[in-house]
Write an enzyme that holds these catalytic residues in place. Structure first.
Site, PDB file in Angstrom:
ATOM      1  N   HIS A   1      -2.422  14.810 -28.418  1.00  0.00           N
ATOM      2  CA  HIS A   1      -1.432  13.874 -27.907  1.00  0.00           C
ATOM      3  C   HIS A   1      -1.540  12.644 -29.138  1.00  0.00           C
ATOM      4  CE1 HIS A   1       0.344  10.825 -24.665  1.00  0.00           C
ATOM      5  NE2 HIS A   1       0.342  10.032 -25.886  1.00  0.00           N
TER       6      HIS A   1
ATOM      7  N   HIS B   1       0.971   9.794 -31.842  1.00  0.00           N
ATOM      8  CA  HIS B   1       2.019   9.001 -32.042  1.00  0.00           C
ATOM      9  C   HIS B   1       1.929   8.852 -33.893  1.00  0.00           C
ATOM     10  CE1 HIS B   1       3.337   7.987 -28.193  1.00  0.00           C
ATOM     11  NE2 HIS B   1       1.907   7.851 -28.063  1.00  0.00           N
ATOM     12  N   LEU B   2       2.941   9.502 -34.616  1.00  0.00           N
ATOM     13  CA  LEU B   2       3.181   9.563 -35.735  1.00  0.00           C
ATOM     14  C   LEU B   2       3.982   8.729 -36.494  1.00  0.00           C
ATOM     15  CD1 LEU B   2       2.708  13.440 -37.079  1.00  0.00           C
ATOM     16  CD2 LEU B   2       0.832  11.423 -37.307  1.00  0.00           C
TER      17      LEU B   2
END
Ligand code: DOR
Ligand code: ZN
Length: 356
Positions: free
Chosen positions: A14, A16-17
């Site tokens: 999980h 977020h990039l």
């Protein structure tokens, strides 16, 4: 005293990039720590189609190449594999799902209840609208990743996860018993208990920050926005239940950092953004939590084995090692032409990652 810890290379289930310059700022951190990551689709606009997921994957791979060319990562880290996801909307149809699955690039679909968190406005307003998509996912074995909080303003913020179990999870599992579901970033005893008894098609990710901190961390000596994320930190009994699940709960629980970078000025703000930036020191944070529980020997299953098994992917080749060396988390890091404050900035960690 144990001074070295070696694990099969782990994955982040999980992450977020972000995109653009922010993506370029954070990609090296995850690539150094993890072989693969499930990349969340809550961009602006969200990644709702296979085309958008393919294009986003291309931008991630380009950022990795740039980081390699700049000497920020070695060849092994440059092989980091982004596992793409689609953002479920009221308009996602069965055909979108079938195409995504056939591509081999999309590994899951994310459900954000509309309004639940950062960039979730396009999320699902009514589960009845996504039945055709869920049926298609169930039939082709594409997992549903769930942000498990109700958005009902009548429900206390600290109760939104447990209310979600009754209002959404139970009906979802009843109606789609063969669907693979990941209850993302669980934060409560109730969610841990629910997942533990829900059978092998239901799993959960757990963040390092929810294993290390309870809600006191948000208010220690004043409001501390860098500890604010969604679902928000809960009371100590919940933290203890999560530690128990991560360290002794079995194969349904695995690592998902939910590393969610926001520039410093957007966190230190009258209405600060939700999200803790943990990518640069993720494994070290998890090692701290597992060591405090006397469970360093179960970190490998949580970080490197349980996730691939659930997703039906091979475990990674190779290993990473952590060495017992005290070091200090930087006060801030460069981010998108500005700066970002990593979680627990300025504090000391006992373990540090070293090359394989
Ligand atoms: O704290 C969070 N930050 N929770 C989420 O669900 C989204 C994430 C983000 O994208 O910033
Ligand atoms: Zn997230």
């Amino acid at each position: 005293m144990q001074t070295q810890l070696t694990l099969r290379r782990p994955d982040d289930w999980h992450l977020h990039l972000r995109d653009g310059a922010a993506l370029r700022s954070v990609i090296a951190a995850s690539a150094r720590q993890f072989a693969r990551a499930i990349v969340m689709p809550n961009l602006k606009p969200p990644v709702t189609t296979l085309d958008a997921a393919q294009a986003y994957r291309g931008r991630i791979l380009r950022a990795l190449n740039e980081a390699r060319a700049a000497g920020e990562i070695d060849d092994l880290a440059a092989g980091f594999e982004p596992l793409m996801t689609l953002y479920l909307t009221d308009n996602t149809g069965a055909q979108d799902i079938l195409e995504a699955k056939a591509s081999g690039l999309v590994h899951a679909v994310k459900l954000y209840p509309a309004g639940a968190t950062t960039n979730s406005d396009a999320g699902v307003s009514d589960m009845a609208r996504v039945r055709p998509a869920l049926e298609a996912m169930q039939s082709v074995g594409l997992p549903l990743l769930v942000h498990g909080e109700v958005t009902d303003p009548q429900v206390d913020l600290f109760d939104r996860e447990q209310v979600f179990i009754d209002r959404v999870m139970l009906p979802l599992r009843r109606d789609f018993p063969a669907l693979k579901v990941v209850f993302e970033h669980i934060t409560t005893l109730q969610a841990a208990q629910y997942v533990a008894q829900a059978g092998e098609l239901t799993a959960a990710t757990i963040t390092a920050h929810h294993l290390l901190y309870n809600r006191n961390a948000l208010f220690l000596g004043g409001v501390r926005p860098h500890w604010y994320c969604l679902p928000v930190l809960k009371r100590e009994t919940h933290r203890q239940a999560l530690v128990q699940a991560a360290t002794r709960g079995g194969a349904q629980f695995f690592l998902g950092t939910d590393s969610a970078p926001h520039a410093r000025h957007l966190k230190e703000h009258a209405c600060g953004c939700a999200g803790c930036y943990t990518a640069p020191h993720a494994l070290e944070l998890y090692a701290a939590a597992f060591e405090a529980a006397g469970a360093l020997d179960s970190l490998e299953a949580f970080a490197s084995l349980n996730g691939p098994r659930f997703y039906g992917l091979p475990v990674n080749e190779g290993q990473v090692s952590l060495r017992r060396t005290a070091w200090q988390i930087p006060d801030s890091l460069p981010f998108d032409g500005e700066s970002i404050v990593p979680l627990a900035a300025g504090e000391s960690l006992a373990w540090q990652m070293v090359a394989g």
